[in-house]
Write an enzyme that holds these catalytic residues in place. Sequence first.
Site, PDB file in Angstrom:
ATOM      1  N   LYS A  13       0.922  -0.789  -0.069  1.00 24.99           N
ATOM      2  CA  LYS A  13      -0.253  -0.630  -0.063  1.00 24.99           C
ATOM      3  C   LYS A  13       1.169   1.858   0.065  1.00 24.99           C
ATOM      4  CE  LYS A  13      -2.131  -1.247   4.173  1.00 24.99           C
ATOM      5  NZ  LYS A  13      -1.075  -2.169   4.393  1.00 24.99           N
ATOM      6  N   ARG A  88      -9.872   1.277   8.948  1.00 23.09           N
ATOM      7  CA  ARG A  88      -8.845   0.328   8.692  1.00 23.09           C
ATOM      8  C   ARG A  88      -9.562  -0.767   9.769  1.00 23.09           C
ATOM      9  NH1 ARG A  88      -2.391   0.924   9.118  1.00 23.09           N
ATOM     10  NH2 ARG A  88      -1.742  -1.193   9.577  1.00 23.09           N
ATOM     11  N   ARG A 122      12.058  -5.931   5.737  1.00 24.38           N
ATOM     12  CA  ARG A 122      11.808  -5.084   4.672  1.00 24.38           C
ATOM     13  C   ARG A 122      12.949  -4.089   5.416  1.00 24.38           C
ATOM     14  NH1 ARG A 122       5.956  -2.191   4.695  1.00 24.38           N
ATOM     15  NH2 ARG A 122       6.191  -2.287   7.198  1.00 24.38           N
ATOM     16  N   ARG A 147      11.632  -0.883  10.621  1.00 20.63           N
ATOM     17  CA  ARG A 147      10.726  -0.796  11.765  1.00 20.63           C
ATOM     18  C   ARG A 147      10.306  -1.659  12.366  1.00 20.63           C
ATOM     19  NH1 ARG A 147       4.980   0.667   8.463  1.00 20.63           N
ATOM     20  NH2 ARG A 147       4.215  -0.581   9.932  1.00 20.63           N
ATOM     21  N   ARG A 158      -0.177  -8.006  13.667  1.00 21.91           N
ATOM     22  CA  ARG A 158      -0.619  -7.620  12.872  1.00 21.91           C
ATOM     23  C   ARG A 158      -1.473  -8.107  11.530  1.00 21.91           C
ATOM     24  NH1 ARG A 158       5.232  -4.888  11.042  1.00 21.91           N
ATOM     25  NH2 ARG A 158       3.662  -4.133   9.495  1.00 21.91           N
TER      26      ARG A 158
HETATM   27  P1  AMP Z   1       0.985   0.702   9.229  1.00 19.51           P
HETATM   28  O1  AMP Z   1       2.118   1.026   8.739  1.00 19.51           O
HETATM   29  O2  AMP Z   1      -0.221   1.224   8.020  1.00 19.51           O
HETATM   30  O3  AMP Z   1       1.048  -0.742   8.741  1.00 19.51           O
HETATM   31  O4  AMP Z   1       0.574   1.072  11.128  1.00 19.51           O
HETATM   32  C1  AMP Z   1       1.026   0.481  11.812  1.00 19.51           C
HETATM   33  C2  AMP Z   1       0.466   0.681  12.776  1.00 19.51           C
HETATM   34  O5  AMP Z   1       0.055   2.030  12.919  1.00 19.51           O
HETATM   35  C3  AMP Z   1       0.017  -0.604  13.017  1.00 19.51           C
HETATM   36  O6  AMP Z   1      -0.236  -1.626  13.529  1.00 19.51           O
HETATM   37  C4  AMP Z   1      -1.130   0.413  14.128  1.00 19.51           C
HETATM   38  O7  AMP Z   1      -0.582   0.112  15.549  1.00 19.51           O
HETATM   39  C5  AMP Z   1      -0.958   2.189  14.108  1.00 19.51           C
HETATM   40  N1  AMP Z   1      -2.427   2.279  12.689  1.00 19.51           N
HETATM   41  C6  AMP Z   1      -1.744   2.552  11.454  1.00 19.51           C
HETATM   42  N2  AMP Z   1      -3.697   3.082  11.079  1.00 19.51           N
HETATM   43  C7  AMP Z   1      -4.181   2.676  11.550  1.00 19.51           C
HETATM   44  C8  AMP Z   1      -5.558   2.704  11.948  1.00 19.51           C
HETATM   45  N3  AMP Z   1      -6.201   3.672  10.450  1.00 19.51           N
HETATM   46  N4  AMP Z   1      -6.091   2.666  12.678  1.00 19.51           N
HETATM   47  C9  AMP Z   1      -5.214   1.779  13.930  1.00 19.51           C
HETATM   48  N5  AMP Z   1      -4.284   1.800  13.688  1.00 19.51           N
HETATM   49  C10 AMP Z   1      -3.438   2.282  13.118  1.00 19.51           C
END
Ligand code: AMP
Length: 204
Positions: A13, A88, A122, A147, A158
Amino acid sequence: MNVILMGAPGAGKGTHAADLSKKYGIPHISTGDILREEVKKGTELGKLAKSYMDAGKLLPDDVIIKIIQKRLEEPDCKRGYIFDGFPRTINQAKMLDEISNIEAAIYLKCDDDILIKRLSGRRMTKDGRIYNIYFDPPPEGVEVYQRDDDNEETIKERLKVFYDTFGPLIDFYKQKGVLYEIRGDEQREVVFSNIVNILDRLNK
Ligand code: AMP
């Protein structure tokens, strides 16, 4: 053009949203990036976010919704935006529905073994270039970091959270007639051109 890229962590994404943002000149809005920035700055929001992110759990909807409402008020969102990692949950999708007209929700489908390799392999540079030790290793001498949530235990959580929550979201956008499903595990150029085909057809 208001677009959502959906898919499991590691589906691509972020990569495709960044490329689309360049191509169409509209912002790439990643709630994960916004939260990581807050963590880096050490703000109250950042401290709260870190505890959820390190555990691979989702932040409460009201926190995320406030972030999005504020972001969409910025002038660069006037011509549209590409969401990555938002919405989400079904509550986030319903709230978004009140303030935005989503034209396409593109679901990047990937098999788990690819997702796990993409996430565990990654590596990033400080200026945001993404490498992968399995598919696209960083050149010698290039400093990279991983990360905090790209470790085996958090990756598992996740993915579990994704599979527990994505069904109703997919149904929500299917019912609205804006869901597009494509493979996210083909070559980057192929996935990108499939997304562009969908978006260009919408804008004709
Ligand atoms: P990502 O970079 O999109 O994989 O997000 C990393 C982490 O940020 C996720 O595992 C959640 O802990 C938090 N997070 C990101 N976007 C959301 C969202 N829309 N709703 C809730 N938590 C989020």
